[in-house]
Design a protein around this motif. Sequence first.
Motif, PDB file in Angstrom:
ATOM      1  N   HIS A 160       0.832  -1.202   0.000  1.00  0.00           N
ATOM      2  CA  HIS A 160       0.000   0.000   0.000  1.00  0.00           C
ATOM      3  C   HIS A 160       0.863   1.247   0.000  1.00  0.00           C
ATOM      4  CE1 HIS A 160      -2.436   3.144   2.159  1.00  0.00           C
ATOM      5  NE2 HIS A 160      -3.284   2.790   1.230  1.00  0.00           N
ATOM      6  N   ASN A 184     -15.005   6.808  -4.814  1.00  0.00           N
ATOM      7  CA  ASN A 184     -13.799   5.989  -4.736  1.00  0.00           C
ATOM      8  C   ASN A 184     -14.047   4.803  -3.817  1.00  0.00           C
ATOM      9  OD1 ASN A 184     -11.584   7.525  -6.280  1.00  0.00           O
ATOM     10  ND2 ASN A 184     -12.451   9.121  -4.979  1.00  0.00           N
ATOM     11  N   TRP A 185     -13.216   3.765  -3.975  1.00  0.00           N
ATOM     12  CA  TRP A 185     -13.381   2.528  -3.221  1.00  0.00           C
ATOM     13  C   TRP A 185     -12.317   2.404  -2.139  1.00  0.00           C
ATOM     14  CZ3 TRP A 185     -17.411  -0.743  -3.333  1.00  0.00           C
ATOM     15  CH2 TRP A 185     -18.279  -0.667  -4.417  1.00  0.00           C
ATOM     16  N   TYR A 186     -12.764   1.938  -0.975  1.00  0.00           N
ATOM     17  CA  TYR A 186     -11.877   1.726   0.168  1.00  0.00           C
ATOM     18  C   TYR A 186     -12.123   0.331   0.724  1.00  0.00           C
ATOM     19  CZ  TYR A 186     -11.427   6.799  -0.074  1.00  0.00           C
ATOM     20  OH  TYR A 186     -11.198   8.069  -0.522  1.00  0.00           O
ATOM     21  N   ASP A 188     -12.001  -1.736   4.242  1.00  0.00           N
ATOM     22  CA  ASP A 188     -11.859  -1.815   5.689  1.00  0.00           C
ATOM     23  C   ASP A 188     -11.375  -3.221   6.023  1.00  0.00           C
ATOM     24  OD1 ASP A 188     -12.758   0.755   5.958  1.00  0.00           O
ATOM     25  OD2 ASP A 188     -14.813   0.202   6.500  1.00  0.00           O
ATOM     26  N   SER A 199      -8.205   1.282   7.208  1.00  0.00           N
ATOM     27  CA  SER A 199      -8.884   1.508   5.944  1.00  0.00           C
ATOM     28  C   SER A 199      -7.838   1.796   4.872  1.00  0.00           C
ATOM     29  CB  SER A 199      -9.850   2.691   6.065  1.00  0.00           C
ATOM     30  OG  SER A 199     -10.555   2.893   4.857  1.00  0.00           O
ATOM     31  N   PHE A 200      -7.965   1.135   3.718  1.00  0.00           N
ATOM     32  CA  PHE A 200      -7.011   1.284   2.625  1.00  0.00           C
ATOM     33  C   PHE A 200      -7.747   1.753   1.375  1.00  0.00           C
ATOM     34  CE2 PHE A 200      -5.587  -2.131   5.406  1.00  0.00           C
ATOM     35  CZ  PHE A 200      -4.285  -1.759   5.695  1.00  0.00           C
ATOM     36  N   SER A 201      -7.199   2.759   0.717  1.00  0.00           N
ATOM     37  CA  SER A 201      -7.745   3.182  -0.567  1.00  0.00           C
ATOM     38  C   SER A 201      -7.339   2.149  -1.613  1.00  0.00           C
ATOM     39  CB  SER A 201      -7.194   4.556  -0.935  1.00  0.00           C
ATOM     40  OG  SER A 201      -7.729   4.974  -2.164  1.00  0.00           O
ATOM     41  N   ILE A 234     -14.284   9.278   5.778  1.00  0.00           N
ATOM     42  CA  ILE A 234     -13.603   8.003   5.618  1.00  0.00           C
ATOM     43  C   ILE A 234     -12.634   7.718   6.758  1.00  0.00           C
ATOM     44  CG2 ILE A 234     -11.579   8.814   4.334  1.00  0.00           C
ATOM     45  CD1 ILE A 234     -13.810   5.693   3.619  1.00  0.00           C
TER      46      ILE A 234
END
Length: 323
Positions: A160, A184-186, A188, A199-201, A234
């Motif tokens: 990441h 946008n998508w994240y 968890d 949480s990661f983008s 977020i």
Amino acid sequence: MNEIDRLYRYKSLLTSRHAVASEELMATLGISIATLKRDMARLRETLSLPVVYDRLAGGYRLAPGNTRRELPGMWLTPQELVALVTLQHLLSELAPGLLGHKLAPLRERLAHLLHDIDIDSLGLAQRMRVVHAGQRRLPPQAFDTVASATLQRKRLWLRHFNRATGQRVEREVSPQQLVHYRDNWYLDAWCHLREDLRSFSVDALERCEMLTDTPAVDVPAEQLKRAMQAGYGIFSGPPVARARLRFTPQRARWVSGEQWHPDQSAQVEPDGSYVLELPYADDRELLGDILRHGPDCEVVHPPELRQKVAEALRKAAEQYAQA
């Protein structure tokens, strides 16, 4: 009895006996011979139910050997078909590749069913438009891997890129849920490196592999909700403060209809201004939302947040003054 209920009744009648006479079907269902023939055609051609007329037995029955395999999983009304195609189109716009290979066999079937009720599936899709604002480029392979691991409950190995620090971190995580937030998508996930939720983008995942032999750790739903949804936007974590914002009467016409946080409270003051209160854990995203309203939004409380907004506006004004 509507058509869907009647078709379900056919299924019950035809699977319970060897053959059912036309007269018995018409009497039981209260239909005419013309309706019976139309129903039989639909059962065969549209719903793939292997109905045959057995002259020796004097009635309709299901072809042997195919009953369990070819009985349709669901029969839908025209309204339900339109809703399903609409959801499929929106899903393809918001998440290209998600379940695409699994839905492909259904797509042709849906188009055929819609044609039968005089609706063009392609035309239906063309009547809907999804407008993307601020959407970052999403690597299709990374998204497919993350989605598959989340649905199959498998762990992920990922690299990441943290845009805030400029660092790259490799770690193993147990995906919990995919979040579509502000175009946008994240992801968890439970981070096995930090032993905590993170949480990661998804667009910041430079590499991503599903560990097919390692099951994911499941975090209880209430714990996940407290950790990932209590803050503002977020950013996760328990709230550290509660903001009180005042919007001008003119801006209130828009903001009063918006939900900024599930635990927000609001009131309209006598002069028409709108006062909004909400909790936050990290003020970075909240600052951006306040600043986009310019002079139409004032931070009343807390003093620390008010000072940050004032400093940001001062620096912006200085830049334009120099120009």
